[in-house]
Write an enzyme that holds these catalytic residues in place. Sequence first.
Site, PDB file in Angstrom:
ATOM      1  N   LYS A  48      35.522  47.824  56.841  1.00 61.20           N
ATOM      2  CA  LYS A  48      35.540  46.471  57.089  1.00 61.20           C
ATOM      3  C   LYS A  48      36.917  46.267  57.491  1.00 61.20           C
ATOM      4  O   LYS A  48      38.065  46.074  56.536  1.00 61.20           O
ATOM      5  CB  LYS A  48      35.016  45.700  55.947  1.00 61.20           C
ATOM      6  N   GLU A 108      44.034  48.072  45.451  1.00 63.90           N
ATOM      7  CA  GLU A 108      45.448  48.303  45.641  1.00 63.90           C
ATOM      8  C   GLU A 108      45.757  46.991  46.323  1.00 63.90           C
ATOM      9  O   GLU A 108      45.664  46.462  47.456  1.00 63.90           O
ATOM     10  CB  GLU A 108      45.599  49.452  46.763  1.00 63.90           C
ATOM     11  N   CYS A 167      53.637  45.903  51.499  1.00 63.01           N
ATOM     12  CA  CYS A 167      53.099  45.303  50.156  1.00 63.01           C
ATOM     13  C   CYS A 167      54.201  45.771  49.050  1.00 63.01           C
ATOM     14  O   CYS A 167      54.239  45.518  48.066  1.00 63.01           O
ATOM     15  CB  CYS A 167      51.647  45.874  49.626  1.00 63.01           C
TER      16      CYS A 167
END
Length: 497
Positions: A181, A256, A290
């Site tokens: 996705k 994550e 991130c």
Amino acid sequence: MSEINSLPHFSLFIDGEFTKGVKGHKILSTNPASGKSWASFSGASEEDVNQSIVAARRALNDKSWTDINATGRGKLMMILADLIEDHAQVLGEIETNDSGKLIAETVTQTSYVADYYRYYAGLADKIEGSTLPIDKPDMHVFTTREPIGVVAAIVPWNAQMFLTATKLAPALAAGCTIIIKASEIAPCALLEFAKLVKKAGFPNGVVSVITGDAENCAIPLTSHPDIDRIAFTGGSETARHVIRNSAENFAVTTLELGGKSPILVFEDADLEGAANGLIAGNFGASGQSCVAGSRGIVHRSIMERLMEKIEEKSQSILVGDPLKEETHVGPLCTEAQISLIENTLASAKSQGANIRFGGSRPNNFHDGYYFQPTLVECLDHSAVTLQVEMFGPIMSIVPFDTEDQAIAMANDSPYGLGSGVFTNNVARAHRVSKKIKAGICWINSYRAISPIAPFGGYNQSGYAREAGLDAIHDYTRTKTTWINMSEKPMANPFVMR
């Protein structure tokens, strides 16, 4: 309507076929460099999600996939790796137009991502069970590892080829089927990538690539009873919804998530290396990472000299068109990121923080979502720029006096993904890195990755470990088989043996 029909279009990939979806829903994609639509893509409906899951469940048990042994799966993955490397330029250009990431990084990263598929291709036929030294006479007991089943991989926009590889590669090596996705913010590179999956020769249904909003795509996918495993990368708030959805199917779920990573610079550090590390950790990828090292924790005795060096180096940073090789910092992906940055900087200034340079949108860009590389000098660790994950080129620096104080600051965060330590004292490097509560620690370096090295965090940065040897086991289940070797029939059925 005429505009949307004149733009390049990217379709969903379901059960080996490209489709515009049951409802034919088209979504415009905005180029962050111009702020204008550059392409359209198909948005999945719940019916499309269901089709992809039905196809994945069928393929999981179909001979077209199960008859390919582990070595054969590895060979297919090697073909895919070569295709990715050969098409890195095309995929990189699409990702740059779609997300605003620098072409220099998207092409290089996509090319390197091929090695993740090669790494797990090599592991495919090395997933081993074991014979157990069981404590029961006349029993032969062994374990085998089987594919966990149908996997839903939720991938963000900011490093989509990399964060797809860390899920898709071990899943395929283990023999799973998978629905990817892609983020509806910038999915076009992954929809294009699906063409390579098809060309590599994977059976229909083994891999599907879809995108769409939460209501029509993400929620039906993550709550579906035929999903066995969810691998999610994204924000903490979305992760909470994913966990709630997984209560409907009890799918094995790994997360994550984001971070607010510290970079500790000690008084004996090489200032050149430390400055480059802080710049890489904050201005690299326009700060949209991130593992951005957005909490610079610097010994008070060198803080001013280090900030001066960073400011000097930053004068040559070129903010501009992400499709140009010479550009260092491109646009941010969304207008919302700039609003968050502006509001956070305003709050920091009211707390007494000093904006050493940057702090605003560039004057020479009237279109697009650009923001200047910014250095914030903070009085203490309570400064809001040291708390909020802004996902932009914002570096905050705060002083410390003792090693224990630096470690306490580093751990004063709900996150724990990346961290960095700059020091020439090897004993200190070991000592401090051991005490930092983070899943990754770079010593005298920053923002390095490899398929060989596990990647993941602590606390609100999630609990997944992607890449590395052990990650492949996350896509398997262990089966224990007991064989009675005795010539005698089974004894008293009412007594556990």
